[in-house]
Design a protein around this motif. Structure first.
Motif, PDB file in Angstrom:
ATOM      1  N   GLY A  42      74.450  23.453 -39.907  1.00  0.00           N
ATOM      2  CA  GLY A  42      73.285  22.932 -39.190  1.00  0.00           C
ATOM      3  C   GLY A  42      73.659  21.795 -38.251  1.00  0.00           C
ATOM      4  N   TYR A  43      74.575  20.936 -38.686  1.00  0.00           N
ATOM      5  CA  TYR A  43      75.056  19.824 -37.858  1.00  0.00           C
ATOM      6  C   TYR A  43      75.766  20.380 -36.622  1.00  0.00           C
ATOM      7  N   ARG A  44      76.638  21.363 -36.834  1.00  0.00           N
ATOM      8  CA  ARG A  44      77.373  21.954 -35.713  1.00  0.00           C
ATOM      9  C   ARG A  44      76.418  22.609 -34.721  1.00  0.00           C
ATOM     10  N   LYS A  45      75.467  23.391 -35.213  1.00  0.00           N
ATOM     11  CA  LYS A  45      74.543  24.081 -34.326  1.00  0.00           C
ATOM     12  C   LYS A  45      73.670  23.103 -33.548  1.00  0.00           C
ATOM     13  N   THR A  46      73.232  22.039 -34.217  1.00  0.00           N
ATOM     14  CA  THR A  46      72.417  21.026 -33.534  1.00  0.00           C
ATOM     15  C   THR A  46      73.207  20.371 -32.412  1.00  0.00           C
ATOM     16  N   LEU A  47      74.465  20.059 -32.685  1.00  0.00           N
ATOM     17  CA  LEU A  47      75.301  19.446 -31.657  1.00  0.00           C
ATOM     18  C   LEU A  47      75.558  20.397 -30.500  1.00  0.00           C
ATOM     19  N   VAL A  48      75.855  21.657 -30.795  1.00  0.00           N
ATOM     20  CA  VAL A  48      76.088  22.628 -29.716  1.00  0.00           C
ATOM     21  C   VAL A  48      74.856  22.719 -28.835  1.00  0.00           C
ATOM     22  N   ARG A  49      73.682  22.793 -29.455  1.00  0.00           N
ATOM     23  CA  ARG A  49      72.442  22.874 -28.674  1.00  0.00           C
ATOM     24  C   ARG A  49      72.266  21.644 -27.798  1.00  0.00           C
ATOM     25  N   GLN A  50      72.436  20.445 -28.368  1.00  0.00           N
ATOM     26  CA  GLN A  50      72.194  19.212 -27.625  1.00  0.00           C
ATOM     27  C   GLN A  50      73.251  18.996 -26.548  1.00  0.00           C
ATOM     28  N   VAL A  51      74.513  19.176 -26.897  1.00  0.00           N
ATOM     29  CA  VAL A  51      75.591  18.934 -25.927  1.00  0.00           C
ATOM     30  C   VAL A  51      75.525  19.964 -24.804  1.00  0.00           C
ATOM     31  N   ALA A  52      75.236  21.215 -25.134  1.00  0.00           N
ATOM     32  CA  ALA A  52      75.130  22.249 -24.102  1.00  0.00           C
ATOM     33  C   ALA A  52      73.965  21.949 -23.163  1.00  0.00           C
TER      34      ALA A  52
END
Length: 324
Positions: A42-52
């Protein structure tokens, strides 16, 4: 005293519960998570969404001001604007690189953007019909970006936080450049002053929307703050921006288009009127003045330059084989 023994699975690796404990302890101690560290999905997916989304916004954000590169009124103004647009391209590259440390692929992220499966900031879907818009974007839009992004320099994910340090330094230059341009125009003719005021009227409310929906309608804020990805809520950052900007508007001599704007002595903050969240949702969903044009240009840039990417990729692979 010996170090505590880690619980290990049959393979000899720490089990997921232990890894989660280590992750939680790192977050609680306000330390950084690095790419090789274990992290919850969940942490990884949240970061990918925000950074992208952040990277997409930087790249799409080149378009509104890029339209004025040839029309800027002097060589100095052209050079300043060109440097700024170039900076935005660099910001996008930093951020796509940060997303790649999370296992994302930048080509795939671009495809998702073009196909409407990922978002970019709603602010870049508004037109820039006058040269004063260049200054107002620098002052208001980049000013809002600074309020939002400076806390990200302390984000819990190391590559994102480190990328934001340079981004924020350059955004500070952009904000000062925009303010200086507006100050120059406000010292000019009546027509120039009217042009600035018109641009402020058009960009003020979209700038407030940049911080995202109100806290009670933001589905990701609480978890992002618990993980240390974000440090402040949307409404906290929006209030900080208003408090910073009102005195600057007074110094410029422009009127912010909000009849409810007033100083609240008891709270020590500037109070502002209701934001049109229906407009925000409409623009974010793709129905803004420039949504279709922005994505069409991005699609054309991808498709028309695919051969450059293919050539560069082939060149890199050739040299990797040679080094091996």
């Amino acid at each position: 005293m010996s170090a505590p023994t880690l619980d290990r699975s049959a393979t000899g690796s720490p089990d997921e519960a232990t890894l989660q404990e280590q992750f939680d302890a790192t977050i609680a101690a306000d330390r950084r998570i690095e790419p090789r560290d274990w992290m919850p999905e969940g942490y990884r997916k949240t970061l990918v969404r925000q950074v992208a989304q952040h990277a997409h916004s930087e790249i799409i954000g080149m378009q509104p001001e890029g339209d004025w590169l040839l029309a800027a009124p002097s060589l100095r103004r052209k050079a300043v604007l060109l440097a700024k647009v170039q900076d935005e391209a660099g910001h996008g590259l930093y951020l796509y690189s940060a997303a790649e440390t999370l296992g994302a692929d930048r080509a795939d992220l671009t495809d998702k953007l073009i196909e409407g499966r990922q978002k970019y900031s709603s602010i870049f879907n508004y037109p820039t019909p006058a040269y004063a818009d260049v200054g107002v974007i620098g002052w208001l839009v980049d000013g809002a970006a600074i309020c939002n992004q400076v806390p990200l320099c302390r984000s819990s994910y190391g590559p994102y936080a480190r990328a934001m340090i340079r981004v924020c330094k350059e955004e500070s230059f952009h904000q000062r450049q925009g303010y200086e341009l507006l100050m120059t125009m406000m010292r000019g003719t009546d027509e120039q002053r009217a042009m600035v005021q018109d641009a402020v009227d058009r960009w003020w409310w979209p700038s407030l929307m940049m911080f995202g929906p109100p806290d009670d309608e933001s589905p990701n804020t609480a978890q992002s703050m618990a993980w240390g990805i974000k440090r402040h809520t949307n409404d906290e950052l929006r209030q900080r921006f208003v408090d910073m900007t009102v005195p600057q508007a007074q110094a410029l001599g422009v009127t912010l288009p909000d009849p409810d704007l007033a100083w609240d002595e008891s709270s020590g903050h500037w109070r502002f009127g209701a934001i049109d969240w229906a407009e925000f949702a409409r623009v974010l969903a793709g129905d803004g003045p420039k949504n279709a044009e922005r994505i069409a240009r991005r699609r054309a840039a991808r498709d028309d330059n695919a051969w450059v990417v293919e050539a560069a990729t082939a060149y890199a692979r050739k040299h990797e084989r040679g080094a091996a």
